[in-house]
Each structure stands twice: as C-alpha cells, then as structure tokens.
Design an enzyme around this catalytic site. Structure first.
Site, short mmCIF file in Angstrom:
data_model
loop_
_atom_site.label_atom_id
_atom_site.label_comp_id
_atom_site.label_asym_id
_atom_site.label_seq_id
_atom_site.Cartn_x
_atom_site.Cartn_y
_atom_site.Cartn_z
N HIS A 1 0.80 -1.23 0.00
CA HIS A 1 0.00 0.00 0.00
C HIS A 1 0.84 1.27 0.00
O HIS A 1 0.73 2.09 -0.90
CB HIS A 1 -0.94 -0.02 1.21
CG HIS A 1 -1.85 1.17 1.29
ND1 HIS A 1 -1.60 2.25 2.10
CD2 HIS A 1 -3.01 1.44 0.64
CE1 HIS A 1 -2.57 3.15 1.94
NE2 HIS A 1 -3.43 2.68 1.08
N GLU B 1 -4.40 -4.43 9.48
CA GLU B 1 -4.62 -3.48 8.39
C GLU B 1 -3.59 -2.34 8.37
O GLU B 1 -3.93 -1.17 8.56
CB GLU B 1 -6.04 -2.90 8.44
CG GLU B 1 -7.13 -3.93 8.26
CD GLU B 1 -8.48 -3.30 8.05
OE1 GLU B 1 -8.75 -2.86 6.92
OE2 GLU B 1 -9.26 -3.22 9.02
N HIS C 1 -1.49 0.57 6.92
CA HIS C 1 -1.63 1.48 5.78
C HIS C 1 -0.40 2.40 5.71
O HIS C 1 0.62 2.06 5.14
CB HIS C 1 -2.93 2.27 5.87
CG HIS C 1 -4.15 1.47 5.59
ND1 HIS C 1 -4.42 0.92 4.36
CD2 HIS C 1 -5.19 1.11 6.38
CE1 HIS C 1 -5.55 0.25 4.39
NE2 HIS C 1 -6.05 0.35 5.62
#
Length: 284
Positions: A219, A259, A261
C-alpha cells in the site's frame, strides 16, 4: 523491536502517519474525523476537525512544523499548527505533499485531477489526461517536479510547477499503483494490484520487483535513507524492507487483521506504521 500504542477511541482508524524533525508523529484517524499528534514522550493529543464524517486521509508536514491534512469526506484541506485553518478545495482530496514552489499539492480522486493550494488559499485543479485514472498518492520528486500514482490508469504522473502533466504508463495494466515516495535519487512506488514494488529514476525506465507474496497488496512506501525502502503489506498484515536492488531483506508480521496502511521513517531511523485496527506501531 516492535512497540505499539493505541491511538484514538476504538474504531477511530489510524490511517496515515508522518514524523517531523523533532520526532513528533502525526496520525490521521479516518473514521473519527480527527488527527492525533504524538510527541516522543507523552500521550497522543487529539485534534477534532469539526466533522466526524470528514475522513481525514493523508497528511504532509511543512518546514514550519504545520500538518496539512486531506479530508475526502467533505472536500477540504486543513492546516494544523497550534491554530486550525480549513480550506475548501473540492474534488475529493486524498494524496498530499509540499512542493518545492511553496504550494501544497494534492490528488483529487473525485475530479480525476491534481490540485495545488497556494499559501494564500487559492486552489487550482489540473485535470489528468485520459479517462478515470484515479490519482492516488503524490510526492515531491528528486527532479523538482511532483509525481503521483494513477491507480486505475496503471501509470505514474509527473506535474511540473507550471501545471504541465506527463504520464508514464507501467507495463502491467492491472498493477494498480497507490503509494509513492522519493529519496534523493529515485521514486519508490507500490503496485497494490500486482504485489510489486517499483523504483524509478527520472529519465530512466522503471524497475519493478515482485514481492514473495504477490497477494500481499502493498500500500504505502517510505525510503529508508540508505537507498532502499519500507512498504506496508495490507493484505498480509506485515511490513517489508527492500534494498536498492529490490531484494526483500526483512519481513515483520504485525498481527492478523491489523490493516497496516501509512508509514514513515523518523529522523532516528525508527519506522512508524499506522494500523487501521487502532494502533501505531514503531519498529526500532
């Protein structure tokens, strides 16, 4: 060593992180409409943006210590430095970076454009050539121009300070570039759809490096200051390091469902990762 600290209330969603020269970290909380400031010692300070649905996404730090934040939920960019100013910019702002011309440059996903916010608050939107390229993140390049990723357009874009945009298509039409960041020599970028990380020296062809897990969905990227880069692997819930040759030299498991990022490298070399699950992780 990995350490973690909870940021915001449960569900606030830490998303992006940046670190200033004094080691102060700023973190966007995408689900609560807040930005957190985390000094090297002490608890996080929360700055409410006045709209819980503002969706603060990415941020950039100015040389004066101010934090600039995109608000994709209500089309604004905020400046926080002890005071708080908010500028309507339109277009669904997402990526943001300070330019060499003193302007704040941003991507406008909803308008398929790149924007510039001048120091006096004037906004200019420059449409990206082509159809539905979906500009994502943006950075100041080593060549004095701004560079951005086109997630749906499978390309990198270059915009000079006069607003002229040039597109540089990538070989794989499904690569889906998102994160981009620069060191003194090159641009690093993450291909979330292809499980690759790329490196581009302006004026040369890009080099692309397959990750061991092509489904890891890289990402964000951050140069390490020594020619390599760090990258968050969203689907694998991990953090990886690549050297200048594109070899993966480290892989850190951050825990299932975290998660990861945004990430940033602090002046002391520490790597900070924003976990949308609720924490900021520091790797030393």
């Amino acid at each position: 060593m990995l350490t973690r600290i909870a940021v915001g209330e449960p569900g606030a969603g830490p998303y992006a992180v940046a670190v200033d020269a004094a080691g102060v970290a700023w973190i966007t909380l995408v689900h609560s409409g807040q930005v957190a400031r985390l000094p090297p010692a002490g608890p996080p300070e929360l700055h409410d943006l006045g709209n819980p649905d503002s969706r603060p996404s990415l941020l950039a730090l100015g040389p004066d210590g101010a934090a600039w934040v995109t608000r994709g939920g209500d089309d604004r960019i905020d400046r926080i430095d002890g005071t708080h100013r908010s500028f309507p910019v339109g277009g669904g702002p997402y990526g943001i970076a300070l330019g060499p011309d003193g302007g704040v440059w941003f991507t406008a996903i909803g308008a398929d454009a790149v924007g510039r916010l001048s120091p006096d608050g004037e906004v200019a939107l420059m449409p990206v050539p082509g159809d539905s390229g979906m500009p994502a993140m943006i950075t100041a390049g080593p060549d004095g121009a701004m560079w951005f990723t086109l997630n749906r357009g499978a390309a990198l874009g270059r915009v000079d300070t006069a607003g002229e945009i040039t597109l540089h298509p990538l070989p794989d039409p499904g690569c889906g570039p998102v994160g981009i960041a620069a060191d003194n020599d090159a641009l690093w970028f993450a291909e979330i759809g292809a499980g690759r990380v790329g490196r581009l020296v302006p004026g040369e062809a890009p080099r692309e490096f397959d990750l061991p897990d092509r489904a890891a969905r890289p990402h964000a990227v951050a140069p390490d200051g020594a020619g390599g880069c760090w990258v968050t692997l969203w689907a694998a819930s991990a953090l990886a390091h690549l050297d200048e040759r594109g070899t993966v030299t480290a892989l850190h498991d951050l825990g299932e469902g975290e998660e990861p990022h945004g990430l940033a490298v602090a002046p002391d070399g520490a790597v900070l990762v924003a976990l949308e699950s609720g924490h900021l992780v520091t790797l030393r």
